[in-house]
Write an enzyme that holds these catalytic residues in place. Structure first.
Site, PDB file in Angstrom:
ATOM      1  N   ASP A 197     -16.328  -1.169  42.756  1.00 21.57           N
ATOM      2  CA  ASP A 197     -16.102  -0.780  44.143  1.00 21.57           C
ATOM      3  C   ASP A 197     -15.017   0.297  44.197  1.00 21.57           C
ATOM      4  O   ASP A 197     -14.007   0.220  43.494  1.00 21.57           O
ATOM      5  CB  ASP A 197     -15.692  -1.991  44.980  1.00 21.57           C
ATOM      6  N   HIS A 246     -26.320  -5.406  49.077  1.00 22.02           N
ATOM      7  CA  HIS A 246     -25.448  -5.478  47.910  1.00 22.02           C
ATOM      8  C   HIS A 246     -24.685  -6.791  47.889  1.00 22.02           C
ATOM      9  O   HIS A 246     -24.411  -7.387  48.932  1.00 22.02           O
ATOM     10  CB  HIS A 246     -24.473  -4.298  47.864  1.00 22.02           C
ATOM     11  N   HIS A 290     -21.142  -8.410  46.595  1.00 26.13           N
ATOM     12  CA  HIS A 290     -19.783  -8.172  46.094  1.00 26.13           C
ATOM     13  C   HIS A 290     -19.416  -9.278  45.107  1.00 26.13           C
ATOM     14  O   HIS A 290     -19.607 -10.474  45.403  1.00 26.13           O
ATOM     15  CB  HIS A 290     -18.756  -8.226  47.234  1.00 26.13           C
TER      16      HIS A 290
END
Ligand code: AMP
Ligand code: ZN
Length: 115
Positions: A31, A101, A103
């Site tokens: 990220d 997505h 995380h």
């Protein structure tokens, strides 16, 4: 591939990212604004905008996101310590990039409930 999607461009290699893992189904990368010592984003290669858009045909693909995350946690050495997996959906869920997505957050103690 969606032409105006940031994560499709990362998957295609058109926008640089620190890729950790990729195969025919998923891509994992660091990220850009990490919220923990380890913060990895795992995406399907296929463009799917939100969790609301998932269909039964995506069941194995969603499972692959999770198993990819747990493998990365093990490889990075924080699986036993613990970690968090998060999927944000739409505005109230905090989603800012509209390509599904997962995380993966690890490397520190995480509080609950989230903000
Ligand atoms: P979300 O808010 O759940 O949609 O998560 C989107 C995530 O993508 C955020 O944690 C961002 O920091 C991250 N992000 C945005 N742009 C990039 C980029 N170019 N490379 C890597 N991660 C990014
Ligand atoms: Zn996309």
């Amino acid at each position: 591939m969606s032409d105006d999607c940031l994560f499709c461009k990362i998957a295609a290699g058109d926008i640089p990212a620190k890729i950790i893992y990729q195969d025919d189904n998923v891509v994992a990368f660091e990220d850009i604004s990490p919220q923990a010592p380890h913060h990895v984003v795992i995406i399907p290669q296929e463009h799917i905008a939100t969790v609301n858009d998932l269909q039964s045909e995506h069941t194995a693909l969603v499972g692959k996101l999770v198993t990819t995350a747990k493998s990365i946690a093990a490889d990075c050495g924080f699986a036993d310590q613990g970690y968090r997996l998060v999927m944000n959906c739409n505005a109230a869920g905090g989603q800012t990039v509209f390509h599904v997505h997962l995380h993966l957050l690890g490397g520190r103690s995480l509080t609950w409930p989230p903000g």
